[in-house]
Design a protein around this motif. Structure first.
Motif, PDB file in Angstrom:
ATOM      1  N   UNK A  35      21.772   6.747 -13.863  1.00 21.21           N
ATOM      2  CA  UNK A  35      20.446   7.059 -13.319  1.00 21.21           C
ATOM      3  C   UNK A  35      19.979   8.447 -13.728  1.00 21.21           C
ATOM      4  N   UNK A  36      20.900   9.415 -13.747  1.00 19.15           N
ATOM      5  CA  UNK A  36      20.537  10.767 -14.208  1.00 19.15           C
ATOM      6  C   UNK A  36      20.051  10.737 -15.646  1.00 19.15           C
ATOM      7  N   UNK A  37      20.731   9.988 -16.503  1.00 18.98           N
ATOM      8  CA  UNK A  37      20.335   9.918 -17.910  1.00 18.98           C
ATOM      9  C   UNK A  37      18.981   9.219 -18.060  1.00 18.98           C
ATOM     10  N   UNK A  38      18.761   8.173 -17.280  1.00 17.37           N
ATOM     11  CA  UNK A  38      17.465   7.493 -17.322  1.00 17.37           C
ATOM     12  C   UNK A  38      16.370   8.426 -16.822  1.00 17.37           C
ATOM     13  N   UNK A  39      16.641   9.171 -15.763  1.00 18.17           N
ATOM     14  CA  UNK A  39      15.647  10.121 -15.248  1.00 18.17           C
ATOM     15  C   UNK A  39      15.345  11.202 -16.278  1.00 18.17           C
ATOM     16  N   UNK A  40      16.346  11.657 -17.020  1.00 17.47           N
ATOM     17  CA  UNK A  40      16.107  12.619 -18.099  1.00 17.47           C
ATOM     18  C   UNK A  40      15.215  12.007 -19.182  1.00 17.47           C
ATOM     19  N   UNK A  41      15.466  10.740 -19.500  1.00 20.81           N
ATOM     20  CA  UNK A  41      14.638  10.042 -20.483  1.00 20.81           C
ATOM     21  C   UNK A  41      13.200   9.947 -19.983  1.00 20.81           C
ATOM     22  N   UNK A  42      13.037   9.623 -18.705  1.00 18.79           N
ATOM     23  CA  UNK A  42      11.694   9.561 -18.116  1.00 18.79           C
ATOM     24  C   UNK A  42      11.007  10.920 -18.176  1.00 18.79           C
ATOM     25  N   UNK A  43      11.728  11.975 -17.836  1.00 21.45           N
ATOM     26  CA  UNK A  43      11.159  13.332 -17.873  1.00 21.45           C
ATOM     27  C   UNK A  43      10.704  13.702 -19.285  1.00 21.45           C
ATOM     28  N   UNK A  44      11.450  13.247 -20.282  1.00 15.69           N
ATOM     29  CA  UNK A  44      11.097  13.588 -21.659  1.00 15.69           C
ATOM     30  C   UNK A  44       9.756  12.976 -22.072  1.00 15.69           C
ATOM     31  N   UNK A  45       9.344  11.916 -21.386  1.00 17.06           N
ATOM     32  CA  UNK A  45       8.049  11.303 -21.703  1.00 17.06           C
ATOM     33  C   UNK A  45       6.879  12.213 -21.346  1.00 17.06           C
ATOM     34  N   UNK A  46       7.109  13.204 -20.517  1.00  8.01           N
ATOM     35  CA  UNK A  46       6.019  14.087 -20.116  1.00  8.01           C
ATOM     36  C   UNK A  46       5.562  15.003 -21.245  1.00  8.01           C
ATOM     37  N   UNK A  47       6.376  15.179 -22.264  1.00  8.13           N
ATOM     38  CA  UNK A  47       5.998  16.094 -23.344  1.00  8.13           C
ATOM     39  C   UNK A  47       5.488  15.412 -24.602  1.00  8.13           C
ATOM     40  N   UNK A  48       5.992  14.223 -24.899  1.00  8.28           N
ATOM     41  CA  UNK A  48       5.534  13.550 -26.112  1.00  8.28           C
ATOM     42  C   UNK A  48       5.733  12.043 -26.005  1.00  8.28           C
ATOM     43  N   UNK A  49       4.954  11.383 -25.154  1.00  6.32           N
ATOM     44  CA  UNK A  49       5.167   9.949 -24.946  1.00  6.32           C
ATOM     45  C   UNK A  49       4.811   9.085 -26.153  1.00  6.32           C
ATOM     46  N   UNK A  50       4.003   9.589 -27.064  1.00  2.00           N
ATOM     47  CA  UNK A  50       3.601   8.805 -28.232  1.00  2.00           C
ATOM     48  C   UNK A  50       4.755   8.517 -29.179  1.00  2.00           C
ATOM     49  N   UNK A  51       5.878   9.191 -29.007  1.00  2.00           N
ATOM     50  CA  UNK A  51       7.015   8.992 -29.913  1.00  2.00           C
ATOM     51  C   UNK A  51       7.674   7.627 -29.711  1.00  2.00           C
ATOM     52  N   UNK A  52       7.432   6.998 -28.586  1.00  2.00           N
ATOM     53  CA  UNK A  52       8.039   5.696 -28.324  1.00  2.00           C
ATOM     54  C   UNK A  52       7.497   4.627 -29.255  1.00  2.00           C
ATOM     55  N   UNK A  53       8.347   3.683 -29.572  1.00  2.00           N
ATOM     56  CA  UNK A  53       7.929   2.581 -30.449  1.00  2.00           C
ATOM     57  C   UNK A  53       7.245   1.497 -29.621  1.00  2.00           C
ATOM     58  N   UNK A  54       6.563   0.596 -30.316  1.00  2.00           N
ATOM     59  CA  UNK A  54       5.934  -0.540 -29.659  1.00  2.00           C
ATOM     60  C   UNK A  54       6.973  -1.656 -29.537  1.00  2.00           C
ATOM     61  N   UNK A  55       7.098  -2.270 -28.353  1.00  2.00           N
ATOM     62  CA  UNK A  55       8.068  -3.364 -28.207  1.00  2.00           C
ATOM     63  C   UNK A  55       7.753  -4.509 -29.168  1.00  2.00           C
ATOM     64  N   UNK A  56       8.751  -4.956 -29.891  1.00  2.00           N
ATOM     65  CA  UNK A  56       8.543  -6.002 -30.903  1.00  2.00           C
ATOM     66  C   UNK A  56       8.020  -7.295 -30.281  1.00  2.00           C
ATOM     67  N   UNK A  57       8.425  -7.572 -29.039  1.00  3.22           N
ATOM     68  CA  UNK A  57       7.962  -8.786 -28.377  1.00  3.22           C
ATOM     69  C   UNK A  57       6.451  -8.753 -28.154  1.00  3.22           C
ATOM     70  N   UNK A  58       5.916  -7.564 -27.920  1.00  9.24           N
ATOM     71  CA  UNK A  58       4.472  -7.434 -27.707  1.00  9.24           C
ATOM     72  C   UNK A  58       3.723  -7.319 -29.033  1.00  9.24           C
ATOM     73  N   UNK A  59       4.341  -6.665 -30.001  1.00 11.79           N
ATOM     74  CA  UNK A  59       3.710  -6.581 -31.324  1.00 11.79           C
ATOM     75  C   UNK A  59       3.497  -7.970 -31.910  1.00 11.79           C
ATOM     76  N   UNK A  60       4.436  -8.868 -31.658  1.00 14.59           N
ATOM     77  CA  UNK A  60       4.309 -10.240 -32.167  1.00 14.59           C
ATOM     78  C   UNK A  60       3.071 -10.929 -31.597  1.00 14.59           C
ATOM     79  N   UNK A  61       2.602 -10.456 -30.439  1.00 13.37           N
ATOM     80  CA  UNK A  61       1.397 -11.006 -29.820  1.00 13.37           C
ATOM     81  C   UNK A  61       0.147 -10.175 -30.139  1.00 13.37           C
ATOM     82  N   UNK A  62       0.328  -9.140 -30.965  1.00 18.02           N
ATOM     83  CA  UNK A  62      -0.790  -8.270 -31.325  1.00 18.02           C
ATOM     84  C   UNK A  62      -1.115  -7.229 -30.269  1.00 18.02           C
ATOM     85  N   UNK A  63      -0.197  -6.975 -29.345  1.00 21.54           N
ATOM     86  CA  UNK A  63      -0.420  -6.014 -28.253  1.00 21.54           C
ATOM     87  C   UNK A  63       0.246  -4.694 -28.619  1.00 21.54           C
ATOM     88  N   UNK A  64      -0.571  -3.641 -28.704  1.00 16.95           N
ATOM     89  CA  UNK A  64      -0.078  -2.329 -29.112  1.00 16.95           C
ATOM     90  C   UNK A  64      -0.313  -1.254 -28.059  1.00 16.95           C
TER      91      UNK A  64
END
Length: 108
Positions: A35-64
């Motif tokens: 949970x601590x590691x997940x919370x650190x990952x969540x905190x890191x989204x506050x500085x540069x959330x655009x770095x995340x990739x698009x889920x392939x399951x949603x890209x297959x449906x054209x959702x970005x």
């Protein structure tokens, strides 16, 4: 620029269920560490959330509009809206992601 990172009710429930599962099948100490590691990952989204990739399951449906980040094997699915990051899903990526995403994001 900093973003507010907000968990949906479902994502908060995901964290509680994840902790309970790991504590029951491993140890409470390991559950707390994950949970601590997940919370650190969540905190890191506050500085540069655009770095995340698009889920392939949603890209297959054209959702970005959704992105994901990982603390393997866990996937965190989120959406950026203005200065906020909404986290919708925190789950073990080995699960049936297509069904989970359909249920959680689209109410199917």
């Amino acid at each position: 620029m900093r973003f507010d990172v907000l968990l949906t009710e479902h994502a908060e429930r995901d964290l509680g269920e994840l902790y309970s599962y790991i504590a029951e099948h491993d140890t409470p100490g390991n559950a707390a560490r994950v949970l601590d590691r997940i919370e650190n990952t969540l905190q890191s989204l506050s500085t540069f959330p655009e770095r995340g990739s698009h889920p392939k399951e949603l890209l297959a449906l054209g959702i970005r509009e959704y992105r994901q980040t990982f603390f393997k094997p866990y996937r965190l699915i989120y959406r950026i809206v203005e200065q906020r990051v909404y986290v919708y899903l925190i789950v073990d990526g080995r699960r049936d992601m297509q069904a989970l995403l359909a249920r959680r994001l689209f109410g199917a």
